[in-house]
Write an enzyme that holds these catalytic residues in place. Sequence first.
Site, mmCIF file in Angstrom:
data_model
loop_
_atom_site.group_PDB
_atom_site.id
_atom_site.type_symbol
_atom_site.label_atom_id
_atom_site.label_comp_id
_atom_site.label_asym_id
_atom_site.label_seq_id
_atom_site.Cartn_x
_atom_site.Cartn_y
_atom_site.Cartn_z
ATOM 1 N N HIS A 1 1.884 4.122 7.066
ATOM 2 C CA HIS A 1 1.247 5.082 6.083
ATOM 3 C C HIS A 1 1.012 4.574 5.230
ATOM 4 C CE1 HIS A 1 5.175 6.289 3.745
ATOM 5 N NE2 HIS A 1 5.730 5.933 4.752
ATOM 6 N N ASP B 1 7.295 0.822 7.940
ATOM 7 C CA ASP B 1 7.850 1.603 7.617
ATOM 8 C C ASP B 1 8.956 1.150 6.462
ATOM 9 O OD1 ASP B 1 7.994 3.945 5.549
ATOM 10 O OD2 ASP B 1 7.815 5.332 7.037
ATOM 11 N N ASP C 1 8.454 2.356 -0.517
ATOM 12 C CA ASP C 1 7.869 3.958 0.790
ATOM 13 C C ASP C 1 7.066 4.126 0.213
ATOM 14 O OD1 ASP C 1 7.699 5.394 2.593
ATOM 15 O OD2 ASP C 1 9.690 6.971 2.194
ATOM 16 N N HIS D 1 12.278 7.762 -2.488
ATOM 17 C CA HIS D 1 11.619 9.274 -2.787
ATOM 18 C C HIS D 1 12.191 9.228 -4.129
ATOM 19 C CE1 HIS D 1 10.820 11.106 1.149
ATOM 20 N NE2 HIS D 1 9.941 9.581 0.990
ATOM 21 N N GLU E 1 1.858 11.128 6.086
ATOM 22 C CA GLU E 1 2.718 11.012 7.349
ATOM 23 C C GLU E 1 4.119 11.436 6.233
ATOM 24 O OE1 GLU E 1 7.079 8.541 7.956
ATOM 25 O OE2 GLU E 1 5.898 9.035 5.111
ATOM 26 N N GLU E 2 4.182 11.650 4.871
ATOM 27 C CA GLU E 2 5.423 12.459 3.484
ATOM 28 C C GLU E 2 5.780 13.478 4.047
ATOM 29 O OE1 GLU E 2 7.486 10.740 2.635
ATOM 30 O OE2 GLU E 2 7.088 8.756 1.988
#
Length: 496
Positions: A148, A223, A160, A310, A194-195
Amino acid sequence: MSLLAAWTCACHEWLTPPPSPGGDKVIRRFAVASVSLAVVLGCGTLPAVAADSVPAAVTAAAPDVDVTKVKGHLNELSAIAGRNGGNRRSTGQGYRDSVAYVKGRLQAAGYTVTEQPCTSGCTSGAGPNLIAEWPQGDAANVYMFGAHLDGVSAGPGMNDNGSGSAALLENALTLAQQNPTLRNRVRFAWWTDEEQGLNGSDFYVRSLSSADRAKIKAYYNFDMIASTNGGYFVNHITSSAAAPMKAYWDSLGLRPEENTEGAGRSDDYSFEQYGIPTSGYAMGASARKTSAQASKWGGTAGSAYDPCYHRSCDTLTNINTTGLDRASDGIAYTIWQRAVLAETGGCDTAGAVANGGFESGTAPWTGDTGSIGARSGQSAHTGTRFAWLAGYGSTRTESISQTVTVPAGCTRATLNYWLRIDTDESGSTPYDRFTVKADGTTLATLSNADAGSGYVQRSVDLTAYAGRTVTLAFTGTEDSSLQTGFVVDDVSLQSG
């Protein structure tokens, strides 16, 4: 890695056999105290491996992907985020500029590149998926590699998932530069949204016809492959799809583990939902490294694999270059195994049969997997587990199977297995039978007349299946009386 995707986990435990008219013969086979075949799923500094040199037999002509160039792509993605509010969220300009950068590099290298708008299921305003295909190889046999490209709004998303996106891009460019003759088709994908719930990849797979889905023989997902306190995780590590990925990291002495943290949380899950085999690499997110993992891989026990998961600190300083390098090269090895070596003369059969000794649970074997385990009354050829087919003394058929790819470069390919036949029958009449089949074609038949006192190594010739993916099946069949048990262990594919 998405936080919104559902976690999935399945565990099957078999304790007692089904009722059978076989009387004391059934009791004799299953007289086991507390038998359990439960498959146990474990719901900066890296290991001190002697050297990242891989034996020539393992690399098998796969190129060394330049990690400096991978980090160059990360630098570009970081700069794009910096120009667009500090992130590359799927609905923002940072994502669209990321798509433009990747697309431009791919087109310049000669790829057929398509932007696929996500017209249903994605967040309003989300940018497109990006699909790139190298115009060589059999279009009916597609091996797909994806990551992603979007990130969260909190930061630039370098691990990420800039890490997976950048490694995938440099692998695509390396394939174009090397330009080997391909037997199978290679397709790359960078997913949107994707998130927010795996939305871009889900839309892509949903939009395919059933015929086009059937052409995808495996999907590989990447990922978070540069976590600073990371481990070495392989999705569905015992599956046939995972065999080359695991083999490469095994060759570095890394002893990878199943990616339990990521199960159902990244884009491979979209493909799994439609029955497409999947695997991939990951180095971990917010889960914490165990003491055993720290001992094996280095790093800090009790701390998150990625302490910046994140968060705004997921910047270029949050990249583990060693892990990124190992993952990038493992991707290249898998591409060459699945699409290149098949036609260039390679015959690397390592890992072609996954979990051939039955020591890693039951996967990827399917069928009557309750026959797999460690039980009294029989013993393994090596290790502790085996597959015990039939042996009830009543009318019964049991079968286990898995999908195996036989490299096209093999001038000879042999399936070896160890078989023990125990029987209460007498004479040479074949009352109870054991068969080995490939795609439904019987390659070997044995019976109670072949019984002996221990294991015997047997083999069947699979050379005629070179270059093909076939379903191999072992089946034990009994008539109505007098048991015959067929015990299988240590199944492997050899090049001679």
